[in-house]
Scaffold this motif. Structure first.
Motif: not given
Length: 144
Positions: A116-126
């Motif tokens: 979930d932390q990885l998804y948060d990191i990659y998901g917030k980075t554009t």
């Protein structure tokens, strides 16, 4: 955790975003040289991402790939999912078919937090966040 294909895809998309902010196109040879990938391999990756709508391509002698402002707002998680699927963000850390919320494997809860932390990191980075950063020499895969 990321496949080699996905690593190349991310680096290529970052490079293209950096180079095409003004509408310029970037050809496959240039991308291949800058991210140190085989030209044919990166060509297939970029064609796949273009077909999925993550970047634009222009055919012809002066053709290449570019990323519009709309495409620059996609997240790295979107690219990862397009290339590797969503297993990294939703699958079992051991790849066990039976693992689920109701039937967890021994690492399920700990892995879920990390996932979930990885998804948060990659998901917030554009891609747009990389446009002002011109570290093209650093986009090559690290060896060793």
């Amino acid at each position: 955790m990321l496949s080699k294909t996905c690593e190349y895809a991310l680096r290529a998309m970052i490079y293209i975003a950096q180079q095409s902010w003004d509408g310029s196109t970037v050809n496959i040879k240039e991308v291949s040289d800058k991210i140190n990938s085989p030209e044919i391999f990166i060509g297939k990756i970029l064609q796949n991402l273009s077909r999925q709508g993550y970047l634009q391509s222009v055919k012809g002698r002066y053709g290449g790939f570019f990323i519009t402002q709309e495409h620059a707002n996609i997240s790295l998680a979107d690219i990862i999912t397009a290339i590797d699927g969503d297993k990294m963000f939703h699958g079992c850390g051991l790849g066990l078919a039976y693992c689920s919320e109701t039937n967890p494997c021994p690492i399920h809860n700990t892995y879920k937090e990390a996932r979930d932390q990885l998804y948060d990191i990659y998901g917030k980075t554009t891609l747009d966040q990389f446009r002002n950063e011109h570290h093209t020499d650093e986009l090559q895969l690290r060896r060793g």
